[in-house]
Motif scaffolding. Sequence first.
Motif: not given
Length: 718
Positions: A486-487, A493-494, A496-501, A688-692
């Motif tokens: 799960r981790s 997923t995180l 991918h979000e960080l790459r886009d941002l 937020r994504s970086l912290r998570e």
Amino acid sequence: MPPSADPSVSVTLAEIARIAGVGRAAVSNWRRRHDSFPAPVGGTDTSPQFALSQVEEWLRRQGKLDEVGGRERLWPEFEALGDRDAMGMAIAVTGARLGTAEAGHAGHAAGLLSETAPARLGTADAAVGIPVGISLSDAQRALVERAVSLARKQGAYETFDFLLGRWLDTHVRQIGVTPPPLADLMAEVAELSRDGEAGDVGTVLDPACGTGGLLLAAARRWAGSGSARTPLKILGQDIDPTQAALAAMRILLAGHLPERGDASWEVDVQAGNTLRADPHPGIRADVVLCNPPFNERDWGYEELATDTRWTYGLPPRTESELAWIQHALSRLSPGGTAVLLLPPGVASRRAGRRIRAALLRAGVLRAVVALPPGAAPPHSVALHLWVLRAPSGDGTELGRPVLLIDAADVRTEPSGGTQKTGRAAIDWPLLRKIVVSAVQTGGNGGNLPVGHVSVPLIELLDDEVDLTPARHVPKTTISTDLSLRRSWTRFGTLLHELRDLTATLSALELSTEEPAGQGTVTVGDLVRAGALTLRAGQQPADGAVRTGDAPTDSVPVLTVSDVLAGCGPSSWLPAYEVSAGEAAGTLTVTVPEEVVVVGAYRAFGAWVDTDAPTVLGPQLFVLRVDPTLLDPWFLAGCLRAPANARRAGTHTSTSSRIDVRRLQVLQVSLEEQRRYGETFRQLTAFERSLREAGAVGRELVDGLTNGLSAGRLPRDRR
């Protein structure tokens, strides 16, 4: 049902929606479109109150009053009684009237719970004793009549169950309830722990029954298990007369449900102090189920010092739970089983180690199950189930190992009512599967997705006699592997979000030149100019805030401690209390797109509240902007700058406070604000994504380190 005769009874928009059988958005739309919609009679702009009688009349004229809303129309009148006991006793008498009617249909009516004096209600298969006098006011009597009339159309048990459920929701802070899934699990564990005697349950006792949740679960499980001449006996007692009355009526009415079939039971629920004045001293039950009060100091230590129930030792003054354990054992028949819900400290507190050791040596303690936090009130605590078996007299229980089950992590991802607080909900089907499988196999059930172990007594009888499952139960291979998978999925997923941002934000080139013609203005100046309003957070009343799994209609409470922890709100309030507090001006509640600012230097921050409503505690502030003058994302981005906090701080220590009115904001056009605001929004998502990602990364490192240090690296098969 006729409209309410009392014009003082009021309802919220949400209650109007339930009465009409529509969504709240539909009611808001009616209010905008129809000039004839009743005007508010109280409340606030964000949570107005309307007269129930006017609302009913308007809905009738519009043809929008659905018959299914009858119970919803009835409840505000019960709530208007105000007093908890007045509401509860009116519901109990309603149940008595309905129970007598149901019994009468079968030709077994034998009494009525009196509205003026003690009485017993009995049928061929039910007998309810409530030794309290009930004196109803005129308002209560009229309300009982309306409830009985409605129940004839919509079902006796269904109407009573609805009223009881609303009463419990209204007074959830004062009344602890065992959730139905947990009550069913406790009854099933008791059945499985009877060593093959599951079909021989004739008497069930709950000595602290509350509103009867555990007794109801027992009735449904064992009804019909006794002989034809001896129906199942359901015995209960509670120190609160109102709860005892409601429990009795609840179980009585459940006995008249069509699905009950040929099963039958006798019910005897009494009001009184169980430890000091037990009304069932001669009873020997086959099963005891109990969720006793926790951490009592005045449980009767002095006057009960020589009581014969303390077979395993006098419970210390600070260990009331050990008194309840021994009381339960004293009321069991030989070989009978008890399942109690207890706080985790009972398994480890030093004051109770001698009694724990005595229970182990006598072989009466069979299992301890660590439940996930939120399984029952108090929701912030991982409670334990203790499974006990009374001595059978043949000595077979001596020397038996104790089953320890650590199910504290059996939770799902945040969803539904827990989404706002970020807490995980309990996976009840998985929890049941784990506990039942472990109990059935005695701890030898192979690879379950949670740790369990059967521990020999010699390993438990040390200086501490600590029975906490987590101390003895290793994490299983399956649970570790599932957690790692799960981790890794979440971490990917995180990323991918960080790459886009990162691609978006890294393309920004900040100017090296000093901006020309751009000044700043303080929050105080903007307040004086009417561009925004500033409100300070407030401390909720003592004891009002709840913790643990939150209902769907609850409102999260945010504190500075939550901000420091970085885990979102950890507590909540019921929606009706928030509405009342907001109307009285004692609570500060946000609405969407408002800006929240932390006024403590050590936790300083500012953000747009996209999850409103939120109740704000002390040292938190909310800013509501005029959208024609200010963009909320631009405002939050300017306010949260670290340099801004240093300028507005009262002094330089980390314990200083921020003077929110001194925080500065750029002076640019609204169009330019929106351009800045969109970039600030992306920067907030990046943070937020970086912290998570950091938190998930730490979980992965810890999990892999534990696995490698245990020698679990796969062999090289080349």
